[in-house]
Design an enzyme around this catalytic site. Structure first.
Site, PDB file in Angstrom:
ATOM      1  N   HIS A 112      -4.979  -7.951   0.086  1.00 11.93           N
ATOM      2  CA  HIS A 112      -6.007  -6.912   0.143  1.00 11.93           C
ATOM      3  C   HIS A 112      -5.825  -5.955  -1.021  1.00 11.93           C
ATOM      4  O   HIS A 112      -4.774  -5.940  -1.669  1.00 11.93           O
ATOM      5  CB  HIS A 112      -5.906  -6.120   1.467  1.00 11.93           C
ATOM      6  N   ASP A 134      -6.080  -1.700  -1.659  1.00 12.79           N
ATOM      7  CA  ASP A 134      -6.199  -0.458  -0.902  1.00 12.79           C
ATOM      8  C   ASP A 134      -7.513   0.208  -1.312  1.00 12.79           C
ATOM      9  O   ASP A 134      -7.881   0.192  -2.481  1.00 12.79           O
ATOM     10  CB  ASP A 134      -5.004   0.458  -1.186  1.00 12.79           C
ATOM     11  N   HIS A 169      -2.772  -7.191  -3.387  1.00 13.04           N
ATOM     12  CA  HIS A 169      -1.364  -7.347  -3.017  1.00 13.04           C
ATOM     13  C   HIS A 169      -1.245  -7.830  -1.578  1.00 13.04           C
ATOM     14  O   HIS A 169      -2.209  -7.777  -0.812  1.00 13.04           O
ATOM     15  CB  HIS A 169      -0.593  -6.032  -3.231  1.00 13.04           C
ATOM     16  N   ARG A 222      11.716  -5.920   7.630  1.00 17.20           N
ATOM     17  CA  ARG A 222      11.287  -5.139   6.472  1.00 17.20           C
ATOM     18  C   ARG A 222      10.456  -3.963   6.948  1.00 17.20           C
ATOM     19  O   ARG A 222       9.670  -4.097   7.894  1.00 17.20           O
ATOM     20  CB  ARG A 222      10.468  -6.037   5.542  1.00 17.20           C
TER      21      ARG A 222
HETATM   22  O1  LIG Z   1       4.504  -3.615   3.024  1.00 16.15           O
HETATM   23  C1  LIG Z   1       4.120  -3.542   1.848  1.00 16.15           C
HETATM   24  O2  LIG Z   1       4.894  -3.636   0.887  1.00 16.15           O
HETATM   25  C2  LIG Z   1       2.659  -3.374   1.547  1.00 16.15           C
HETATM   26  C3  LIG Z   1       1.957  -2.442   2.496  1.00 16.15           C
HETATM   27  C4  LIG Z   1       0.528  -2.272   2.130  1.00 16.15           C
HETATM   28  O3  LIG Z   1       0.023  -2.913   1.254  1.00 16.15           O
HETATM   29  C5  LIG Z   1      -0.320  -1.301   2.846  1.00 16.15           C
HETATM   30  O4  LIG Z   1       0.154  -0.667   3.803  1.00 16.15           O
HETATM   31  O5  LIG Z   1      -1.485  -1.154   2.460  1.00 16.15           O
HETATM   32 FE   LIG Z   2      -1.876  -2.150   0.697  1.00 16.87          FE
END
Ligand SMILES: O=C(O)CCC(=O)C(=O)O
Ligand SMILES: [Fe+2]
Length: 182
Positions: free
Chosen positions: A40, A42, A97, A107
């Site tokens: 996605h 942001d 990403h 994680r």
């Molecule tokens: O967990 C991650 O590294 C990415 C999180 C992410 O892309 C988001 O919360 O929009």
């Molecule tokens: Fe994100």
């Protein structure tokens, strides 16, 4: 055209919409068969992302594919979002990403997403458009863009695009529209 009131050193942040998103990815014995967070971009201007010491974040790079962004102790990741993409008339492209799960370690990540007031009008900045640089995106309110994103997901940017760029290519982010996440 009015100045942007919701960003910059003297901004009025009262009506702005900030979201802190906390992500937890349990360890997964078969990580190739699970996705932590689907590809996605942001929606917001910039995202400030903290990740713990477990790797998993990947960004999509033209010509290279998915590239890992390893955690740096004490470091933060800054993602360019769709709002920056529109404001900069495509000069700063929002980054596609995703997050992978790890075989043996859980994680954690936390993302701070900064957005303008819901009624804010979003369009390419007037200083960046002109006779040789037509605006590539039409004016939308932030609220309207978020609804478009919820409906069209990774095609949202293209759906507010007004004309095809000279190289005839669509948005890089368009290629991955298979999975929706919250
Ligand atoms: O967990 C991650 O590294 C990415 C999180 C992410 O892309 C988001 O919360 O929009
Ligand atoms: Fe994100």
């Amino acid at each position: 055209k009015e100045d942007i009131k919701w960003a910059g050193p003297k901004a009025d942040f009262k009506e702005a919409s900030g979201v802190l998103q906390l992500n937890y990815y349990p360890a997964c014995p078969d990580p190739d068969r699970a996705m932590g967070l689907a590809p996605h971009t942001d929606s917001t201007l910039l995202t400030i992302l903290y990740q713990n010491s477990t790797s998993g974040l990947q960004v999509f790079k033209e010509g290279a594919g998915w590239v890992a962004v390893p955690p740096v102790p004490g470091g933060l990741v800054i993602n360019v979002g769709d709002l920056m993409h529109i404001l900069s008339n495509g000069s700063y492209q929002s980054v596609l990403h995703r997050a992978m799960v790890n075989r043996s370690h859980h994680r954690l990540s936390s993302a701070y997403l900064y957005g303008p007031p819901s009624t804010a009008e979003i369009s390419p900045h007037p200083k960046l458009v002109g006779p040789t640089h037509p605006p590539l995106y039409r004016l939308v309110t932030w609220n309207e863009y978020l609804h478009t994103k919820a409906k069209h997901f990774n095609k949202a940017l293209s759906s507010v695009r007004v004309c095809v760029p000279l190289n005839g290519l669509g948005d890089v982010n368009e290629q991955n529209n298979s999975v929706t996440v919250g």
